[in-house]
Design a protein around this motif. Sequence first.
Motif, PDB file in Angstrom:
ATOM      1  N   ALA A  28      28.027  59.250  92.251  1.00 17.99           N
ATOM      2  CA  ALA A  28      29.347  59.108  92.876  1.00 17.99           C
ATOM      3  C   ALA A  28      30.461  59.448  91.891  1.00 17.99           C
ATOM      4  CB  ALA A  28      29.514  57.691  93.412  1.00 17.99           C
ATOM      5  N   ASP A  29      30.304  59.025  90.632  1.00 11.53           N
ATOM      6  CA  ASP A  29      31.315  59.345  89.616  1.00 11.53           C
ATOM      7  C   ASP A  29      31.414  60.847  89.393  1.00 11.53           C
ATOM      8  OD1 ASP A  29      31.900  56.674  89.264  1.00 11.53           O
ATOM      9  OD2 ASP A  29      30.753  56.455  87.411  1.00 11.53           O
ATOM     10  N   PHE A  30      30.279  61.495  89.241  1.00 12.52           N
ATOM     11  CA  PHE A  30      30.299  62.946  89.039  1.00 12.52           C
ATOM     12  C   PHE A  30      30.876  63.663  90.263  1.00 12.52           C
ATOM     13  CE2 PHE A  30      26.563  62.585  85.868  1.00 12.52           C
ATOM     14  CZ  PHE A  30      27.431  62.528  84.802  1.00 12.52           C
ATOM     15  N   HIS A  31      30.524  63.184  91.432  1.00 15.66           N
ATOM     16  CA  HIS A  31      31.053  63.779  92.666  1.00 15.66           C
ATOM     17  C   HIS A  31      32.578  63.661  92.703  1.00 15.66           C
ATOM     18  CE1 HIS A  31      30.730  65.292  96.750  1.00 15.66           C
ATOM     19  NE2 HIS A  31      31.539  64.319  97.164  1.00 15.66           N
ATOM     20  N   SER A  32      33.078  62.508  92.273  1.00 17.73           N
ATOM     21  CA  SER A  32      34.525  62.300  92.243  1.00 17.73           C
ATOM     22  C   SER A  32      35.206  63.271  91.290  1.00 17.73           C
ATOM     23  CB  SER A  32      34.852  60.860  91.823  1.00 17.73           C
ATOM     24  OG  SER A  32      34.429  59.941  92.803  1.00 17.73           O
ATOM     25  N   ILE A  33      34.609  63.474  90.112  1.00 16.11           N
ATOM     26  CA  ILE A  33      35.189  64.399  89.142  1.00 16.11           C
ATOM     27  C   ILE A  33      35.260  65.811  89.717  1.00 16.11           C
ATOM     28  CG2 ILE A  33      34.845  65.495  86.885  1.00 16.11           C
ATOM     29  CD1 ILE A  33      33.497  62.781  86.040  1.00 16.11           C
ATOM     30  N   ARG A  34      34.187  66.231  90.371  1.00 18.16           N
ATOM     31  CA  ARG A  34      34.175  67.580  90.951  1.00 18.16           C
ATOM     32  C   ARG A  34      35.222  67.706  92.059  1.00 18.16           C
ATOM     33  NH1 ARG A  34      32.293  72.843  89.683  1.00 18.16           N
ATOM     34  NH2 ARG A  34      33.152  73.987  91.431  1.00 18.16           N
ATOM     35  N   MET A  51      30.561  67.800  82.425  1.00 16.84           N
ATOM     36  CA  MET A  51      30.050  66.454  82.687  1.00 16.84           C
ATOM     37  C   MET A  51      28.530  66.485  82.638  1.00 16.84           C
ATOM     38  SD  MET A  51      31.048  66.074  86.748  1.00 16.84           S
ATOM     39  CE  MET A  51      30.285  67.117  88.014  1.00 16.84           C
ATOM     40  N   GLY A  52      27.965  65.383  82.152  1.00 17.38           N
ATOM     41  CA  GLY A  52      26.523  65.279  82.038  1.00 17.38           C
ATOM     42  C   GLY A  52      26.058  65.308  80.601  1.00 17.38           C
ATOM     43  N   MET A  53      25.242  64.290  80.244  1.00 18.36           N
ATOM     44  CA  MET A  53      24.664  64.192  78.903  1.00 18.36           C
ATOM     45  C   MET A  53      23.147  64.066  79.025  1.00 18.36           C
ATOM     46  SD  MET A  53      27.613  61.840  77.053  1.00 18.36           S
ATOM     47  CE  MET A  53      27.667  60.581  78.326  1.00 18.36           C
ATOM     48  N   ILE A  87      24.646  68.358  87.093  1.00 18.82           N
ATOM     49  CA  ILE A  87      24.490  69.741  87.568  1.00 18.82           C
ATOM     50  C   ILE A  87      24.437  69.767  89.091  1.00 18.82           C
ATOM     51  CG2 ILE A  87      22.899  71.698  87.650  1.00 18.82           C
ATOM     52  CD1 ILE A  87      22.235  71.086  84.696  1.00 18.82           C
ATOM     53  N   ASP A  88      23.717  68.838  89.686  1.00 18.86           N
ATOM     54  CA  ASP A  88      23.665  68.747  91.147  1.00 18.86           C
ATOM     55  C   ASP A  88      25.065  68.600  91.742  1.00 18.86           C
ATOM     56  OD1 ASP A  88      20.913  68.903  91.211  1.00 18.86           O
ATOM     57  OD2 ASP A  88      20.596  66.745  91.491  1.00 18.86           O
ATOM     58  N   GLU A  89      25.932  67.905  91.010  1.00 19.64           N
ATOM     59  CA  GLU A  89      27.277  67.620  91.521  1.00 19.64           C
ATOM     60  C   GLU A  89      28.329  68.629  91.068  1.00 19.64           C
ATOM     61  OE1 GLU A  89      27.938  65.553  93.845  1.00 19.64           O
ATOM     62  OE2 GLU A  89      25.895  64.713  93.910  1.00 19.64           O
ATOM     63  N   GLY A  90      27.896  69.709  90.444  1.00 14.72           N
ATOM     64  CA  GLY A  90      28.824  70.805  90.185  1.00 14.72           C
ATOM     65  C   GLY A  90      29.282  70.989  88.758  1.00 14.72           C
ATOM     66  N   SER A  91      28.584  70.402  87.791  1.00 15.84           N
ATOM     67  CA  SER A  91      28.954  70.616  86.394  1.00 15.84           C
ATOM     68  C   SER A  91      28.728  72.064  86.000  1.00 15.84           C
ATOM     69  CB  SER A  91      28.124  69.700  85.486  1.00 15.84           C
ATOM     70  OG  SER A  91      28.462  69.912  84.131  1.00 15.84           O
ATOM     71  N   THR A  92      29.637  72.584  85.164  1.00 14.63           N
ATOM     72  CA  THR A  92      29.456  73.934  84.610  1.00 14.63           C
ATOM     73  C   THR A  92      29.147  73.900  83.120  1.00 14.63           C
ATOM     74  OG1 THR A  92      31.809  74.251  84.074  1.00 14.63           O
ATOM     75  CG2 THR A  92      31.098  74.859  86.297  1.00 14.63           C
ATOM     76  N   ILE A  93      29.341  72.736  82.475  1.00 13.86           N
ATOM     77  CA  ILE A  93      29.023  72.555  81.055  1.00 13.86           C
ATOM     78  C   ILE A  93      28.357  71.191  80.909  1.00 13.86           C
ATOM     79  CG2 ILE A  93      29.927  72.343  78.709  1.00 13.86           C
ATOM     80  CD1 ILE A  93      32.372  73.931  79.536  1.00 13.86           C
ATOM     81  N   VAL A  94      27.193  71.153  80.260  1.00 14.02           N
ATOM     82  CA  VAL A  94      26.538  69.878  79.962  1.00 14.02           C
ATOM     83  C   VAL A  94      26.474  69.701  78.458  1.00 14.02           C
ATOM     84  CG1 VAL A  94      25.226  69.734  82.107  1.00 14.02           C
ATOM     85  CG2 VAL A  94      24.240  70.941  80.150  1.00 14.02           C
ATOM     86  N   ARG A  95      26.590  68.438  78.024  1.00 11.98           N
ATOM     87  CA  ARG A  95      26.649  68.109  76.597  1.00 11.98           C
ATOM     88  C   ARG A  95      25.405  67.287  76.255  1.00 11.98           C
ATOM     89  NH1 ARG A  95      31.075  66.324  79.275  1.00 11.98           N
ATOM     90  NH2 ARG A  95      30.589  64.146  78.783  1.00 11.98           N
ATOM     91  N   ILE A  96      24.459  67.916  75.568  1.00 12.16           N
ATOM     92  CA  ILE A  96      23.159  67.284  75.335  1.00 12.16           C
ATOM     93  C   ILE A  96      22.860  67.262  73.844  1.00 12.16           C
ATOM     94  CG2 ILE A  96      20.690  67.391  75.815  1.00 12.16           C
ATOM     95  CD1 ILE A  96      21.349  68.742  78.461  1.00 12.16           C
TER      96      ILE A  96
END
Length: 224
Positions: free
Chosen positions: A161-167, A189-191, A199-208
């Motif tokens: 839900a948080d990631f969806h809100s950001i997108r 978004m996403g670590m 990624i499912d919620e639309g991230s274009t950059i992940v920080r791992i």
Amino acid sequence: MIKENLEKILATIPSGVRLVAVSKLKPADDILEAYSAGQRLFGENYATELRDKQPLLPADIEWHFIGHLQGKQLKYYIPFVSMIHGVDSLDHLAEVDRAAAKAGRTVDVLLQVHVAQEETKFGFAPVELENLDHLDDLSNVRICGLMGMASNTPDTARVRADFHSIRLIFERLKSGLFAGNPAFSEVSMGMSHDYRIAIDEGSTIVRIGSSIFGPRDYSKKPTN
């Protein structure tokens, strides 16, 4: 092991999503191992650590600063950084603009939005982002999108839900305040523990980081 870890992660990331390999508190040799495996985009959290590592490593590395921004430390990385992820206030945005102008550069930035359920997270409230003004006064920053973090919880529904809100906030800004601005295209978004949901919620950059480099020794954290 770093090479193998990196390859496993990359196999799960679709085209169109970029991986920032978070190398904070890791030695230059570890970064070189990932570099030798083809990784070119690295993220650091501590300004003095980034300052000290950059001259030791290949010049074609794309450095992203992903830590909490402090104006007095911008001088350490503003001459070479490719993107700053965590611009969390108008004051900080203006500080980056001044530092970039002094360095004779235009620097890409992401605006940090706060949707997580912890008070310790930094960032703009969504309503603040939709009412930003005086952006035309900033000539040495290029606003490229948003960065955000999900709540620190094992509840995957809350994280999603948080990631969806950001997108959704990104999409409103892209069609509103930043309409017609092709640079406004990134959602960071996403670590390690939640990047697949991001990624499912639309991230274009992940920080791992830890899933590539392993656990960190926080006793080595810079004090300045």
